[in-house]
Scaffold this motif. Sequence first.
Motif, PDB file in Angstrom:
ATOM      1  N   ASN A  53      -9.330  -4.450  -1.446  1.00  0.00           N
ATOM      2  CA  ASN A  53      -9.105  -3.104  -0.922  1.00  0.00           C
ATOM      3  C   ASN A  53      -9.325  -2.077  -2.038  1.00  0.00           C
ATOM      4  OD1 ASN A  53      -8.256  -0.751   0.290  1.00  0.00           O
ATOM      5  ND2 ASN A  53      -6.207  -1.506   0.827  1.00  0.00           N
ATOM      6  N   THR A  67       0.826  -1.206   0.000  1.00  0.00           N
ATOM      7  CA  THR A  67       0.000   0.000   0.000  1.00  0.00           C
ATOM      8  C   THR A  67       0.859   1.254   0.000  1.00  0.00           C
ATOM      9  OG1 THR A  67      -1.721  -1.178   1.226  1.00  0.00           O
ATOM     10  CG2 THR A  67      -1.869   1.212   1.174  1.00  0.00           C
ATOM     11  N   ASP A 126      -9.760   3.604  -5.907  1.00  0.00           N
ATOM     12  CA  ASP A 126     -10.648   4.723  -5.576  1.00  0.00           C
ATOM     13  C   ASP A 126      -9.961   5.912  -4.920  1.00  0.00           C
ATOM     14  OD1 ASP A 126     -12.821   3.401  -6.567  1.00  0.00           O
ATOM     15  OD2 ASP A 126     -13.607   2.755  -4.623  1.00  0.00           O
ATOM     16  N   ALA A 127      -8.823   5.702  -4.270  1.00  0.00           N
ATOM     17  CA  ALA A 127      -8.152   6.803  -3.570  1.00  0.00           C
ATOM     18  C   ALA A 127      -7.809   7.911  -4.570  1.00  0.00           C
ATOM     19  CB  ALA A 127      -6.893   6.305  -2.876  1.00  0.00           C
ATOM     20  N   HIS A 187      -9.032   0.991  -2.032  1.00  0.00           N
ATOM     21  CA  HIS A 187      -8.072   2.094  -2.013  1.00  0.00           C
ATOM     22  C   HIS A 187      -7.249   2.105  -3.303  1.00  0.00           C
ATOM     23  CE1 HIS A 187      -5.110   4.891  -0.226  1.00  0.00           C
ATOM     24  NE2 HIS A 187      -4.202   4.141  -0.830  1.00  0.00           N
ATOM     25  N   TYR A 188      -6.932   0.925  -3.818  1.00  0.00           N
ATOM     26  CA  TYR A 188      -6.063   0.825  -4.998  1.00  0.00           C
ATOM     27  C   TYR A 188      -6.705   1.376  -6.263  1.00  0.00           C
ATOM     28  CZ  TYR A 188      -2.612  -2.004  -2.512  1.00  0.00           C
ATOM     29  OH  TYR A 188      -1.641  -2.434  -1.643  1.00  0.00           O
ATOM     30  N   ASN A 208       1.159   3.867  -3.120  1.00  0.00           N
ATOM     31  CA  ASN A 208       0.784   5.257  -2.827  1.00  0.00           C
ATOM     32  C   ASN A 208       1.856   6.230  -3.311  1.00  0.00           C
ATOM     33  OD1 ASN A 208      -1.682   4.740  -1.592  1.00  0.00           O
ATOM     34  ND2 ASN A 208      -0.846   4.706   0.472  1.00  0.00           N
ATOM     35  N   TYR A 257      -6.310  -4.738  -6.195  1.00  0.00           N
ATOM     36  CA  TYR A 257      -7.714  -4.653  -5.767  1.00  0.00           C
ATOM     37  C   TYR A 257      -8.409  -6.003  -5.919  1.00  0.00           C
ATOM     38  CZ  TYR A 257     -12.716  -4.251  -6.438  1.00  0.00           C
ATOM     39  OH  TYR A 257     -14.071  -4.485  -6.389  1.00  0.00           O
TER      40      TYR A 257
END
Length: 478
Positions: A153, A91, A158-159, A155-156, A95, A148
Amino acid sequence: MILLKYKAVLLLLLLACFNAAAQPAFTSSDKAVEKAFNWAKEQALHYRGAATDPVGPWYESALPPRSAFCMRDVSHQCIGAEILGLSRENTNMFNLFAGHISQSKDWCSYWEINKWNKPAPDDYRNDKEFWYNLPANFDVLNASWRMYLWTGNRHYIDAPAFVNFQQRTVNEYISIWVLAADSLLKRPAHPNAPVPYNESDSFHRCRGLPSYSEGVQNLKTGVDLVAALYRGMITYSEILNNKGKHKEAAVYAQKAQKYLARLEADWWSDKDDQYYTYYSNTGQFGKDEGETFLLWFDALKDTVRANKTLDRVTAAKINVENMSYYPFLFYKFGRWDKGREYMLLLSDPSTARREYPEVSYGIIEGVTQGLMGISPDARTQTLITIYKTDTAGNASISNVPLLNTNINLAHLSRQQSAIKNTGAKAFKWKAMFYGTFKHAAVNGKTIAVKIGKDLQNKPVSFVETAVNPGQNVNVKVY
């Protein structure tokens, strides 16, 4: 009856041992593969960085002396890392790659970041002078989607940093680096070179290298870049579909087909019965490394050409970085014996540079996704499993994190598998078996099976059943 009782006891013992282990554990009647997995696990975890390092949680995924992680290597190693429990590391690193895309770098990110939270000086001087391989953005885009699908998760995808990375990559990045499907053989050699330009400076010459092949001189486009573009467009289309943006998704699916059409029309040599791997600034096609990425980006839809490419890759003598992709790829494309062969070769102490980080992570993925056939899909909260072996025997793997839960999986034979959900979230198990069977016993209850085919059109039989937290499910087909 005695045999059935023995298998039941064996299964309970396996599941009990699984629960005691902190890290994934693999056992098999094939002791050579078991040994390869154990070596790879130890080696891979050796490359885990300190969470207290300035960059945060990370693992080595570049030339080890650099204490760094590279976009290409992380895109390849991430699933193996996730299997080994390096979720925080994944993650954090993704990021950073997504967050560092910028207009000042012509929508590139940092090719390589070190543990001091700096762009690695081996590849970066400033935003105008740095090394960068253009397939990287599409590789990271695809890897974040695969993360994802594996983890669940969102986040991968949608963030905000990931959404920005996706949009910039499929739009401005393609425009500024002249990567439209009809421009790949006409694009300038160095679209965004520093001014004044210094050919002898690799941070000028390789600022936007159009391939992962770094030894080809005078390169205009690599075939791996074409494959990466295709995969990037397909991936972004899938992400949009997942978010309900179906009209926009169709636009990018059409763009993907244009790259695929150019790959087949421009890059196949009828004379040599193979794909060219690069196109030079003097207007000449050539052949070097690069075919591995046609398979990695799953860009070959012509079955005959795909099989000929697999034949060539199998026979080629290639560097260890490329070979590290082979355990997963050969299992994926139905050449299980070769997948096993490369797991053993890459883990052999006599193999040069087996310590390169990609090797151990590639073996972990080869065992888990390859031999064990573990394939989660967060879109439907479904886990597919299938034992990919032609020999009798058994294999079991424990403590595999996926779909926001954890599982233990035992293939007791080619006709019987058992799973335990050791986490906190339910999933649907699609238990698949090679061959055509009429019935299945699911925890002793007889039900009809469904029939389908795998990617190579081999017949498979399968059942689907819910697996709740803490539940054991045993499936046998007959």
